[in-house]
Design a protein around this motif. Structure first.
Motif, PDB file in Angstrom:
ATOM      1  N   UNK A  28       0.827  -1.210   0.000  1.00 40.14           N
ATOM      2  CA  UNK A  28       0.000   0.000   0.000  1.00 40.14           C
ATOM      3  C   UNK A  28       0.855   1.252   0.000  1.00 40.14           C
ATOM      4  N   UNK A  29       2.007   1.221   0.664  1.00 39.49           N
ATOM      5  CA  UNK A  29       2.891   2.381   0.662  1.00 39.49           C
ATOM      6  C   UNK A  29       3.377   2.683  -0.748  1.00 39.49           C
ATOM      7  N   UNK A  30       3.837   1.664  -1.433  1.00 41.68           N
ATOM      8  CA  UNK A  30       4.318   1.856  -2.806  1.00 41.68           C
ATOM      9  C   UNK A  30       3.163   2.263  -3.715  1.00 41.68           C
ATOM     10  N   UNK A  31       2.034   1.582  -3.591  1.00 46.12           N
ATOM     11  CA  UNK A  31       0.881   1.898  -4.439  1.00 46.12           C
ATOM     12  C   UNK A  31       0.388   3.318  -4.243  1.00 46.12           C
ATOM     13  N   UNK A  32       0.226   3.730  -3.000  1.00 42.50           N
ATOM     14  CA  UNK A  32      -0.255   5.086  -2.732  1.00 42.50           C
ATOM     15  C   UNK A  32       0.754   6.140  -3.157  1.00 42.50           C
ATOM     16  N   UNK A  34       2.930   5.911  -5.624  1.00 41.30           N
ATOM     17  CA  UNK A  34       2.889   6.017  -7.083  1.00 41.30           C
ATOM     18  C   UNK A  34       1.614   6.697  -7.572  1.00 41.30           C
ATOM     19  N   UNK A  35       0.494   6.425  -6.914  1.00 42.55           N
ATOM     20  CA  UNK A  35      -0.770   7.045  -7.314  1.00 42.55           C
ATOM     21  C   UNK A  35      -0.757   8.549  -7.075  1.00 42.55           C
ATOM     22  N   UNK A  36      -0.144   8.984  -5.999  1.00 40.79           N
ATOM     23  CA  UNK A  36      -0.193  10.394  -5.617  1.00 40.79           C
ATOM     24  C   UNK A  36       0.982  11.221  -6.121  1.00 40.79           C
ATOM     25  N   UNK A  37       2.040  10.583  -6.544  1.00 44.32           N
ATOM     26  CA  UNK A  37       3.278  11.310  -6.865  1.00 44.32           C
ATOM     27  C   UNK A  37       3.111  12.287  -8.027  1.00 44.32           C
ATOM     28  N   UNK A  38       2.541  11.845  -9.118  1.00 44.28           N
ATOM     29  CA  UNK A  38       2.475  12.707 -10.309  1.00 44.28           C
ATOM     30  C   UNK A  38       1.613  13.945 -10.068  1.00 44.28           C
ATOM     31  N   UNK A  40       0.739  15.308  -7.214  1.00 45.36           N
ATOM     32  CA  UNK A  40       1.319  16.124  -6.148  1.00 45.36           C
ATOM     33  C   UNK A  40       2.551  16.867  -6.647  1.00 45.36           C
ATOM     34  N   UNK A  41       3.456  16.179  -7.311  1.00 49.33           N
ATOM     35  CA  UNK A  41       4.687  16.835  -7.754  1.00 49.33           C
ATOM     36  C   UNK A  41       4.415  17.897  -8.810  1.00 49.33           C
ATOM     37  N   UNK A  42       3.441  17.662  -9.677  1.00 43.42           N
ATOM     38  CA  UNK A  42       3.077  18.687 -10.665  1.00 43.42           C
ATOM     39  C   UNK A  42       2.538  19.931  -9.959  1.00 43.42           C
ATOM     40  N   UNK A  43       1.678  19.721  -8.972  1.00 42.74           N
ATOM     41  CA  UNK A  43       1.135  20.855  -8.207  1.00 42.74           C
ATOM     42  C   UNK A  43       2.234  21.572  -7.427  1.00 42.74           C
ATOM     43  N   UNK A  44       3.146  20.805  -6.867  1.00 41.55           N
ATOM     44  CA  UNK A  44       4.247  21.395  -6.097  1.00 41.55           C
ATOM     45  C   UNK A  44       5.133  22.253  -6.990  1.00 41.55           C
TER      46      UNK A  44
END
Length: 79
Positions: A28-32, A34-38, A40-44
């Motif tokens: 779940x750590x890896x899955x979450x 990967x799901x949130x990275x793109x 979040x990082x674009x917004x950041x």
């Protein structure tokens, strides 16, 4: 029959019931992440470019801290 008992079903692997709480937390750590990275990082990045670099840096460190804490909290809350 003993081989059937040792086999792990695909559903157990897919839904994280094979291997116990630690394996489920890792999955779940890896899955979450990967799901949130793109998104979040674009917004950041957009926040850093258009608004405030220091605030974006602070938010980025909070993101990293929450990613590190997530598996620990997850294991504590899994029944």
């Amino acid at each position: 029959q003993s081989k059937d008992k040792q086999r792990v079903k695909l559903d157990d692997v897919k839904y994280g019931t094979a291997g116990g709480r630690n394996v489920l937390a890792a999955n779940r750590t890896v899955g979450n992440t990967l799901e949130q990275a793109i998104p979040f990082l674009a917004s950041l990045w957009m926040h850093a470019v258009f608004l405030n670099v220091r605030r974006a840096t602070f938010i980025g460190w909070i993101y990293i801290a929450t990613r590190l804490i997530y598996p620990l909290v997850f294991v504590l809350n899994v029944k």
